[in-house]
Design a protein around this motif. Structure first.
Motif, mmCIF file in Angstrom:
data_model
loop_
_atom_site.group_PDB
_atom_site.id
_atom_site.type_symbol
_atom_site.label_atom_id
_atom_site.label_comp_id
_atom_site.label_asym_id
_atom_site.label_seq_id
_atom_site.Cartn_x
_atom_site.Cartn_y
_atom_site.Cartn_z
ATOM 1 N N ARG A 563 0.810 -1.212 0.000
ATOM 2 C CA ARG A 563 0.000 0.000 0.000
ATOM 3 C C ARG A 563 0.850 1.272 0.000
ATOM 4 N NH1 ARG A 563 -4.780 0.008 -1.003
ATOM 5 N NH2 ARG A 563 -5.480 -1.328 0.691
ATOM 6 N N ILE A 564 1.914 1.292 0.810
ATOM 7 C CA ILE A 564 2.641 2.536 1.068
ATOM 8 C C ILE A 564 4.099 2.418 0.635
ATOM 9 C CG2 ILE A 564 3.384 4.146 2.871
ATOM 10 C CD1 ILE A 564 0.885 3.234 4.459
ATOM 11 N N GLU A 565 4.568 3.432 -0.089
ATOM 12 C CA GLU A 565 5.973 3.542 -0.462
ATOM 13 C C GLU A 565 6.521 4.845 0.115
ATOM 14 O OE1 GLU A 565 6.513 3.200 -4.681
ATOM 15 O OE2 GLU A 565 4.876 1.740 -4.882
ATOM 16 N N ILE A 566 7.610 4.750 0.884
ATOM 17 C CA ILE A 566 8.219 5.931 1.489
ATOM 18 C C ILE A 566 9.661 6.037 0.995
ATOM 19 C CG2 ILE A 566 8.889 7.073 3.643
ATOM 20 C CD1 ILE A 566 6.641 5.624 5.049
ATOM 21 N N GLU A 567 10.009 7.212 0.499
ATOM 22 C CA GLU A 567 11.361 7.456 -0.002
ATOM 23 C C GLU A 567 11.914 8.724 0.644
ATOM 24 O OE1 GLU A 567 13.666 8.692 -4.144
ATOM 25 O OE2 GLU A 567 11.556 8.087 -4.190
ATOM 26 N N VAL A 568 13.096 8.624 1.194
ATOM 27 C CA VAL A 568 13.746 9.787 1.803
ATOM 28 C C VAL A 568 14.508 10.534 0.712
ATOM 29 C CG1 VAL A 568 15.404 10.588 3.512
ATOM 30 C CG2 VAL A 568 13.935 8.628 4.028
ATOM 31 N N ILE A 569 14.114 11.788 0.456
ATOM 32 C CA ILE A 569 14.782 12.610 -0.555
ATOM 33 C C ILE A 569 15.933 13.392 0.074
ATOM 34 C CG2 ILE A 569 14.460 14.425 -2.284
ATOM 35 C CD1 ILE A 569 11.509 13.641 -2.373
ATOM 36 N N SER A 570 15.665 13.938 1.249
ATOM 37 C CA SER A 570 16.663 14.687 2.019
ATOM 38 C C SER A 570 16.209 14.651 3.476
ATOM 39 C CB SER A 570 16.762 16.127 1.499
ATOM 40 O OG SER A 570 15.629 16.880 1.910
ATOM 41 N N PRO A 571 17.017 15.170 4.396
ATOM 42 C CA PRO A 571 16.571 15.188 5.798
ATOM 43 C C PRO A 571 15.258 15.943 5.994
ATOM 44 C CG PRO A 571 18.923 15.600 5.667
ATOM 45 C CD PRO A 571 18.417 15.610 4.256
ATOM 46 N N LEU A 578 0.843 6.438 -1.974
ATOM 47 C CA LEU A 578 -0.196 5.529 -1.481
ATOM 48 C C LEU A 578 -0.815 4.826 -2.681
ATOM 49 C CD1 LEU A 578 -1.974 7.907 1.073
ATOM 50 C CD2 LEU A 578 0.000 6.407 1.451
ATOM 51 N N ASN A 579 -0.721 3.517 -2.704
ATOM 52 C CA ASN A 579 -1.247 2.722 -3.814
ATOM 53 C C ASN A 579 -2.617 2.144 -3.464
ATOM 54 O OD1 ASN A 579 1.127 2.821 -5.622
ATOM 55 N ND2 ASN A 579 2.134 1.720 -3.962
ATOM 56 N N TYR A 580 -3.578 2.370 -4.338
ATOM 57 C CA TYR A 580 -4.926 1.839 -4.149
ATOM 58 C C TYR A 580 -5.379 1.147 -5.430
ATOM 59 C CZ TYR A 580 -5.503 4.501 0.176
ATOM 60 O OH TYR A 580 -5.370 4.987 1.447
ATOM 61 N N GLY A 581 -6.199 0.120 -5.275
ATOM 62 C CA GLY A 581 -6.826 -0.500 -6.429
ATOM 63 C C GLY A 581 -8.007 0.332 -6.889
ATOM 64 N N PHE A 582 -8.481 0.073 -8.105
ATOM 65 C CA PHE A 582 -9.568 0.887 -8.641
ATOM 66 C C PHE A 582 -10.917 0.566 -8.002
ATOM 67 C CE2 PHE A 582 -9.067 -2.663 -11.678
ATOM 68 C CZ PHE A 582 -10.339 -3.187 -11.693
ATOM 69 N N MET A 583 -10.952 -0.418 -7.098
ATOM 70 C CA MET A 583 -12.180 -0.692 -6.356
ATOM 71 C C MET A 583 -11.998 -0.395 -4.870
ATOM 72 S SD MET A 583 -13.724 -4.087 -8.232
ATOM 73 C CE MET A 583 -15.338 -3.859 -7.495
ATOM 74 N N GLU A 584 -10.981 0.375 -4.533
ATOM 75 C CA GLU A 584 -10.727 0.739 -3.145
ATOM 76 C C GLU A 584 -10.934 2.239 -2.952
ATOM 77 O OE1 GLU A 584 -7.566 -2.171 -1.216
ATOM 78 O OE2 GLU A 584 -6.710 -1.093 -2.913
ATOM 79 N N SER A 585 -10.957 2.650 -1.694
ATOM 80 C CA SER A 585 -11.199 4.051 -1.386
ATOM 81 C C SER A 585 -9.993 4.689 -0.739
ATOM 82 C CB SER A 585 -12.400 4.179 -0.442
ATOM 83 O OG SER A 585 -12.125 3.524 0.780
ATOM 84 N N PRO A 586 -9.429 5.726 -1.347
ATOM 85 C CA PRO A 586 -8.330 6.449 -0.712
ATOM 86 C C PRO A 586 -8.807 7.140 0.566
ATOM 87 C CG PRO A 586 -8.474 6.975 -3.053
ATOM 88 C CD PRO A 586 -9.726 6.245 -2.695
ATOM 89 N N HIS A 587 -8.102 6.888 1.641
ATOM 90 C CA HIS A 587 -8.415 7.526 2.929
ATOM 91 C C HIS A 587 -7.084 7.966 3.515
ATOM 92 C CE1 HIS A 587 -9.930 8.257 6.940
ATOM 93 N NE2 HIS A 587 -11.169 7.958 6.541
ATOM 94 N N ILE A 588 -6.722 9.224 3.271
ATOM 95 C CA ILE A 588 -5.375 9.698 3.588
ATOM 96 C C ILE A 588 -5.054 9.647 5.077
ATOM 97 C CG2 ILE A 588 -3.932 11.782 3.581
ATOM 98 C CD1 ILE A 588 -4.852 12.291 0.754
ATOM 99 N N PRO A 589 -5.898 10.137 5.984
ATOM 100 C CA PRO A 589 -5.543 10.062 7.409
ATOM 101 C C PRO A 589 -5.290 8.630 7.879
ATOM 102 C CG PRO A 589 -7.352 11.590 7.087
ATOM 103 C CD PRO A 589 -7.150 10.900 5.784
ATOM 104 N N ARG A 590 -6.090 7.696 7.375
ATOM 105 C CA ARG A 590 -5.900 6.300 7.784
ATOM 106 C C ARG A 590 -4.564 5.776 7.283
ATOM 107 N NH1 ARG A 590 -10.742 3.265 5.761
ATOM 108 N NH2 ARG A 590 -11.791 4.565 7.317
ATOM 109 N N ALA A 591 -4.199 6.141 6.054
ATOM 110 C CA ALA A 591 -2.917 5.692 5.504
ATOM 111 C C ALA A 591 -1.747 6.335 6.240
ATOM 112 C CB ALA A 591 -2.853 6.025 4.016
#
Length: 662
Positions: A563-571, A578-591
């Motif tokens: 679901r989640i990809e985190i990349e450190v660009i700088s300090p 946030l990856n979601y399927g086309f039958m799922e619901s994006p819910h940013i606070p929950r992610a």
């Protein structure tokens, strides 16, 4: 509109859209209740329960066809249904349509082409895109066309089903035709009531859909058995040669009759569309063991009744019913048509959410009507559109026979789209040889084209209506997709790569302020508009900065571990996808709460969400035609608020805008 929110549907041809085309708000289903264990692993009791649920949702539409299909096909024959060959031929054609289209094409073949267990035109489109390995304009257009045709079907199905049941009042014993003038009003009242209760959800009554529809199918079978012995020779109709003889005998009129015969298989596409919620085994078992035998018995019974009494051809279904059972059957038929209509309505809600998630439509307000059933959603704008469309159809056509003239072309078009999309699956995903692929799909293609051509003859009689609606929706979807594509390309040309901005900020640090800033963007590789405006106008940078994007995959659902990809660009900067399927619901606070467990530390109470808002103006010199620019701007202005759409706390949102021309 917010022009820099995180939506990024990947399966349509062209760049990912900006925040104006962001994904939807609730998990989508194509029915009214989510089924457990849709992908296997159920025991015998579980299989029975899922099969019973499938009977109530998947087969509701096709289960109401006996009310009018036989009547319409007989009425269009050369003899008006009086000739023995006409009766045998119609029953034979109906039976073999059920075998070839429903059983072989959908139950046996297409249900193998599932997208991680999910079916339906848009799921098939996403699977075809993945099979090709690149975005294809042809596949995209087919998916858009199939989705648009579904809405055309979704408006006609409730109207013709409920009105055909209400027309049973005309022959009801004891009334002597007293309610004849009010049949249309009664049907309209039932449908308005059905649409009005959608906002409250149907969880409390959905558990009865399966048992009631199962009882309806048993009633169909019982009526069939009751009348088969009126003329047992009707069993001859199980031979396909009677259907062929009938078509030959009627000449070109036989080709016309195929459009009426097709009414018997409307609803077949629901078998594939609802596969993800019940699973293949329950749907196949429900069809082969229960639904198909019940429908076959009823059509045979209607045929035998007409052979024994030619006057029954005028309305064979209602003539089958004994007087003492008429009112119970009438009430059961009404309940069955309401349930079938409910399935179509919730299917329209589902496909709307999928279309938004895939970038085919702008954000639309989608409400959950249940905290426990993920499939319980309500789309106010679609509900209103369907209700108005249904009432217009009732007023325009007046009778179920009139509606039947407009019925079928949208369904046949959607079925043809499914076959064409299946070509890409067979060739690219399953790696079948060219001869084998042609051999497998050509019979289905011939059937689809034949029935579509036959239904096209109904265009002067009203079939133009779903076509016009479908073409209008295709134009809306294409305009939204193309406008978003142009806006994204323009944004990328005018934007600074994020890596370059970070390097500049490290070399010349601006004023810093405490807390975390989360910048929502559709393109995580470039500096978000809101970040650039914050630096330009406020001349300040937060201590911690998160570049957040929501990415829609070509799969129905994404596993939690992906679901989640985190990349450190700088300090000071981190990139979160946030990856979601086309039958799922994006819910940013929950992610984001999950991100904290993965090491992304921040205090939600000291976090601000920054959205970029673009004010789009039409341009006659570039992009789309001026009228299309205006349509796109209209869609943008009426899209749902991204704050509500992504469930972001309103008190933590800062919007910063700019003007851009399309």
């Amino acid at each position: 509109m917010a022009g820099d929110s995180p939506g990024s549907p990947p399966v349509s041809p062209g760049p990912e859209p900006t925040a104006d085309g962001a994904p939807p708000a609730d998990q989508s289903t194509s029915q009214d209740s989510a089924a457990p264990e849709a992908h296997g692993g159920h025991g015998r009791a579980g299989l029975f329960g899922l099969a019973l649920g499938a009977v109530g949702v998947v087969f509701g539409d096709i289960g109401t066809s006996p009310l009018y299909a036989m009547r319409e096909a007989l009425a269009h024959s050369r003899s008006g249904g009086e000739a023995e060959l006409a009766v045998l031929g119609v029953v034979s054609l109906v039976f073999w349509a059920l075998i070839l289209i429903v059983t072989l094409k959908y139950v046996v073949f297409l249900m193998k082409a599932d997208n991680k267990g999910e079916g339906g035109t848009l799921a098939l489109m996403a699977l075809a895109q993945r099979a090709i390995g690149q975005r294809s304009a042809i596949v995209f257009f087919l998916g858009v066309l199939g989705a648009a045709l579904f809405y055309g079907d979704g408006i006609i199905t409730p109207a013709v089903s409920v009105l055909s049941a209400a027309e049973g009042l005309r022959d009801a014993p004891g009334l002597n035709g007293a309610l004849d003038p009010y049949v249309l009003i009664i049907a309209a009242g039932i449908l308005v009531g059905l649409f009005m209760i959608q906002s409250r959800g149907t969880a409390s009554v959905a558990k009865w859909f399966g048992p009631i529809t199962a009882l309806w199918f048993l009633c169909l079978a019982g009526l069939g058995v009751l009348h088969i012995f009126d003329d047992i020779s009707i069993l001859r109709a199980l031979s396909p040669h009677y259907g062929l003889l009938f078509l030959i005998d009627n000449g070109f009129l036989g080709f016309v009759i195929l459009g009426s015969v097709f009414l018997a298989v409307t609803g077949a596409e629901a078998i594939y569309a609802d596969m993800g919620h019940f699973g293949k085994a329950p749907i196949r078992a429900g069809w082969l063991v229960f639904v198909l035998p019940c429908l076959t018995l009823n059509y045979l019974g209607q045929g035998a009744l007409v052979l024994a009494d030619r006057e029954a051809r005028i309305n064979p279904f209602w003539e089958m019913i004994p007087e003492m059972a008429y009112w119970p059957v009438l009430l059961l038929a009404t309940a069955a048509t309401v349930i079938a209509s409910q399935a179509v309505i919730t299917g329209a809600f589902s496909i709307t959410q999928q279309a938004v998630q895939l970038g085919l439509l702008p954000r639309i307000t989608i409400r959950r009507t249940s905290e426990t059933q993920s499939g319980q959603i309500f789309v106010p704008s679609v509900n209103m559109m369907l209700m108005v469309g249904v009432l217009v159809l009732l007023a325009f056509f007046q009778t179920s026979s009139g509606l039947a003239a407009a019925y079928g072309i949208a369904v046949t078009g959607a079925m043809l789209v499914d076959t064409l999309l299946a070509w890409f699956i067979v060739r690219r995903l399953w790696k079948w040889s060219l001869p084998l692929s042609v051999l497998a799909l050509t019979p289905f293609l011939v059937l689809d084209v034949t029935f579509l051509s036959s239904n096209a003859l109904k265009i002067p009689d009203g079939a133009w209506m779903p076509i016009v609606l479908g073409l209008g929706l295709v134009m809306v979807m294409w305009t939204w997709h193309r406008g978003t594509q142009i806006l994204t390309e323009k944004s990328r040309r005018d934007s600074l790569p994020l890596s370059d901005l970070v390097a500049m900020l490290q070399a010349r640090p601006p004023q810093r302020c405490a807390g975390t800033a989360i910048f929502l963007t559709s393109d995580p590789e470039v500096a978000p508009v809101a970040l650039m405006h914050n630096l330009k106008h406020n001349k300040v940078l937060h201590e911690k900065n998160v570049i957040l994007s929501v990415r829609t995959t070509d799969r129905p659902r994404v596993p939690d571990d992906k679901r989640i990809e985190i990349e450190v660009i700088s300090p000071d900067f981190k990139r979160v996808i946030l990856n979601y399927g086309f039958m799922e619901s994006p819910h940013i606070p929950r992610a984001l709460s999950v991100c904290r467990k993965m090491g992304l530390k921040f205090d939600i109470m000291s976090t601000s969400f920054f959205l970029g808002r673009r004010s789009v103006v039409p341009s006659a010199q570039q992009g789309m035609p001026l009228w299309q620019d205006r349509l796109y701007i209209f869609l943008m202005r009426n899209a749902a608020n991204p704050t509500d759409f992504f469930h972001i706390p309103p008190g933590r949102v800062v919007e910063m805008g700019a003007q851009v021309a399309v």
